[in-house]
Write an enzyme that holds these catalytic residues in place. Structure first.
Site, PDB file in Angstrom:
ATOM      1  CB  CYS A   1       0.553   6.358   7.586  1.00  0.00           C
ATOM      2  SG  CYS A   1       1.626   6.513   6.214  1.00  0.00           S
TER       3      CYS A   1
ATOM      4  CB  CYS B   1       2.673  -3.745  13.644  1.00  0.00           C
ATOM      5  SG  CYS B   1       3.075  -3.621  11.590  1.00  0.00           S
TER       6      CYS B   1
ATOM      7  CB  CYS C   1       7.561  -6.372   8.609  1.00  0.00           C
ATOM      8  SG  CYS C   1       8.804  -5.662   9.678  1.00  0.00           S
TER       9      CYS C   1
ATOM     10  CB  CYS D   1       2.657   6.810   3.717  1.00  0.00           C
ATOM     11  SG  CYS D   1       3.003   5.609   5.027  1.00  0.00           S
TER      12      CYS D   1
ATOM     13  CD  GLU E   1      -2.697  -1.226   2.396  1.00  0.00           C
ATOM     14  OE1 GLU E   1      -3.683  -2.085   2.506  1.00  0.00           O
ATOM     15  OE2 GLU E   1      -2.587  -0.356   3.409  1.00  0.00           O
TER      16      GLU E   1
ATOM     17  CB  CYS F   1       5.947  -4.282  15.996  1.00  0.00           C
ATOM     18  SG  CYS F   1       7.611  -3.939  15.738  1.00  0.00           S
TER      19      CYS F   1
HETATM   20  N1  SAH Z   1       8.984  -0.552  10.058  1.00  0.00           N
HETATM   21  C1  SAH Z   1       9.078   0.890  10.248  1.00  0.00           C
HETATM   22  C2  SAH Z   1       8.202   1.800   9.555  1.00  0.00           C
HETATM   23  C3  SAH Z   1       6.817   1.217   9.207  1.00  0.00           C
HETATM   24  S1  SAH Z   1       5.643   1.296  10.357  1.00  0.00           S
HETATM   25  C4  SAH Z   1       8.748   1.105  11.765  1.00  0.00           C
HETATM   26  O1  SAH Z   1       8.233   0.339  12.670  1.00  0.00           O
HETATM   27  O2  SAH Z   1       9.053   2.320  12.267  1.00  0.00           O
HETATM   28  C5  SAH Z   1       5.281   3.035  10.740  1.00  0.00           C
HETATM   29  C6  SAH Z   1       4.722   3.543  12.147  1.00  0.00           C
HETATM   30  O3  SAH Z   1       3.395   2.904  12.271  1.00  0.00           O
HETATM   31  C7  SAH Z   1       5.753   2.930  13.199  1.00  0.00           C
HETATM   32  O4  SAH Z   1       5.639   3.803  14.239  1.00  0.00           O
HETATM   33  C8  SAH Z   1       4.742   1.698  13.739  1.00  0.00           C
HETATM   34  O5  SAH Z   1       4.914   1.364  14.946  1.00  0.00           O
HETATM   35  C9  SAH Z   1       3.341   2.325  13.661  1.00  0.00           C
HETATM   36  N2  SAH Z   1       2.273   1.323  13.567  1.00  0.00           N
HETATM   37  C10 SAH Z   1       2.242   0.015  13.298  1.00  0.00           C
HETATM   38  N3  SAH Z   1       1.074  -0.721  13.338  1.00  0.00           N
HETATM   39  C11 SAH Z   1       0.431   0.363  13.935  1.00  0.00           C
HETATM   40  C12 SAH Z   1      -1.233   0.350  14.281  1.00  0.00           C
HETATM   41  N4  SAH Z   1      -1.901  -0.874  14.279  1.00  0.00           N
HETATM   42  N5  SAH Z   1      -1.495   1.417  14.632  1.00  0.00           N
HETATM   43  C13 SAH Z   1      -0.896   2.676  14.687  1.00  0.00           C
HETATM   44  N6  SAH Z   1       0.605   2.668  14.357  1.00  0.00           N
HETATM   45  C14 SAH Z   1       0.997   1.431  13.982  1.00  0.00           C
HETATM   46 FE1  SF4 Z   2       7.750  -4.263  11.099  1.00  0.00          FE
HETATM   47 FE2  SF4 Z   2       5.414  -3.315  11.826  1.00  0.00          FE
HETATM   48 FE3  SF4 Z   2       7.269  -3.418  13.314  1.00  0.00          FE
HETATM   49 FE4  SF4 Z   2       7.288  -1.427  11.479  1.00  0.00          FE
HETATM   50  S1  SF4 Z   2       5.890  -1.584  13.246  1.00  0.00           S
HETATM   51  S2  SF4 Z   2       8.997  -2.871  12.421  1.00  0.00           S
HETATM   52  S3  SF4 Z   2       6.405  -2.676   9.984  1.00  0.00           S
HETATM   53  S4  SF4 Z   2       6.378  -5.021  12.529  1.00  0.00           S
END
Ligand code: SAH
Ligand code: SF4
Length: 366
Positions: A343, A118, A111, A104, A91, A115
């Site tokens: 995003c 996520c 990934c 974005c 996306e 996390c």
């Molecule tokens: N992998 C990188 C960039 C992509 S995620 C990172 O983790 O920084 C971009 C941002 O969105 C990160 O801060 C991530 O922690 C946040 N994010 C991921 N899942 C989310 C969710 N369900 N709700 C809100 N923010 C989220």
């Molecule tokens: Fe990967 Fe999602 Fe963690 Fe960013 S927030 S590092 S995209 S698992």
């Protein structure tokens, strides 16, 4: 097979020109045609010799990922779902604001960093995006948005002025391709964005962060999400390998060369998990030596996440505590909710092998 020129940065195009027996200055002309004018048909590249145009038509293509869907939310946020083969989708989201337009961009299919809050992390790692697939997102958005600009009233902000690597995937885990794409974003013959307007967001891959500092220091966002190692170990598992002290030291090193004099810390607000008053105070202490700003992100829920979004009141209290301590703190607006375009939440789909495209479309409209 024809070579996709979207895979090359300036140096790559010079090498390619050498390979096909052309002078290096042709690379600059090609960069401009491809990235500034969005031209895909070599025949239309009027300042190239006719023979070269014909040659290019047989050996090269300019191809970005195919658009599976293109949605615009009521607030102007626009989301594209792009096909990247084997039934996978990524996306890209465009967020228009009064004085800027932010794109974005995704860097991986899935990934590996898992996390726990996520949706991209939940689907596991599939593969790295190629340079063409990363820069192709900006190339495509520019083409479509510029085209729109011609038909909307003057003054409406519709073009990309900022790029954030905050889509699907961990950009620093796809280092080489991401850096090549960054080079193109910064190149005056391509997109000419300033380093301050291109942001890499990372969950904290420290060795790669050091490499980025040396190779291509753009603006930095770090996904913090917790004020101590115990909690961060649970939310951002890579913390077990690179704990907070190690990560914050790397941020300090980065700041020595960064184009902005602060790091942006992202902090997803999870109800009852990391959003208490004592978490806020702990956070203030943690970052006391680092020039930084905070971006609080209301959690975007998805099925089976096991987390809830913090209440608006908890977010407000948390923000006020940080602000009273002198930390500039913003709360991310939830944009494009009606098209699931927030995003970072980007609901990546590892699609059911039999219903791939149908699933992708359905997921996009939920
Ligand atoms: N992998 C990188 C960039 C992509 S995620 C990172 O983790 O920084 C971009 C941002 O969105 C990160 O801060 C991530 O922690 C946040 N994010 C991921 N899942 C989310 C969710 N369900 N709700 C809100 N923010 C989220
Ligand atoms: Fe990967 Fe999602 Fe963690 Fe960013 S927030 S590092 S995209 S698992």
């Amino acid at each position: 097979m024809a070579t996709n020129l979207l895979n090359f940065d300036a140096k790559g195009l010079v090498d390619f020109c050498n390979e096909i027996g052309e002078k290096p200055f042709r690379a600059k002309q090609l960069l401009r045609w491809i990235h500034q004018f969005g031209v895909t048909d070599f025949v239309a590249m009027s300042d190239l010799a006719k023979g070269l145009r014909e040659k290019l038509s047989t050996v090269a293509v300019i191809e970005s990922p195919q658009i599976l869907s293109d949605y615009e939310a009521s607030d102007g946020t626009r989301k594209w779902l792009l096909a990247v083969g084997a039934g996978n989708g990524i996306e890209t989201v465009f967020i228009p604001e009064t004085n800027r337009g932010t794109l974005c961009v995704s860097s991986q299919v899935g990934c590996a960093l898992a996390c726990t809050f996520c949706s991209t992390g939940k689907q596991g790692f599939n593969r790295n995006l190629t340079v063409a697939e990363i820069i192709g997102q900006l190339w495509m958005a520019n083409k479509l948005l510029k085209h729109d600009t011609e038909s909307v009233s003057a003054g409406t902000q519709r073009v990309v002025t900022n790029v954030v690597m905050m889509g699907m995937g961990e950009p620093l885990a796809n280092f080489d391709n991401v850096v090549m794409a960054l080079d193109l974003m910064l190149d005056d013959h391509a997109y000419g964005l300033s380093r301050r307007k291109v942001t890499v967001s990372t969950s904290g891959l420290v060795p790669a962060l050091d490499r980025l500092r040396e190779r291509c220091p753009v603006a930095l966002a770090v996904s913090l999400h917790a004020p101590n190692d115990d909690l961060r170990d649970q939310l951002v598992p890579i913390n077990k390998k690179y704990p907070l002290k190690v990560l914050l030291d790397a941020c300090q090193r980065y700041l020595a060369v960064a184009p902005r004099d602060f790091v942006t810390f992202e902090y997803v607000m999870l109800d009852g998990v990391n959003d208490s008053v004592s978490h806020a105070h702990e956070l203030i202490k943690l970052v006391q030596d680092i020039p930084c700003k905070f971006n609080l992100i209301p959690f975007n829920s998805f099925p089976g996440s096991g987390f809830k979004r913090s209440s608006a009141e908890s977010v407000r209290v948390f923000r006020d505590i940080l602000q009273q301590a002198g930390l500039v703190t913003t709360v991310r607006k939830t944009r494009g909710d009606d098209i699931a375009a927030a995003c970072g939440q980007l609901a990546g789909q590892v699609m059911d092998k039999t219903r791939r495209t149908a699933n992708a479309r359905a997921a996009c409209t939920k």
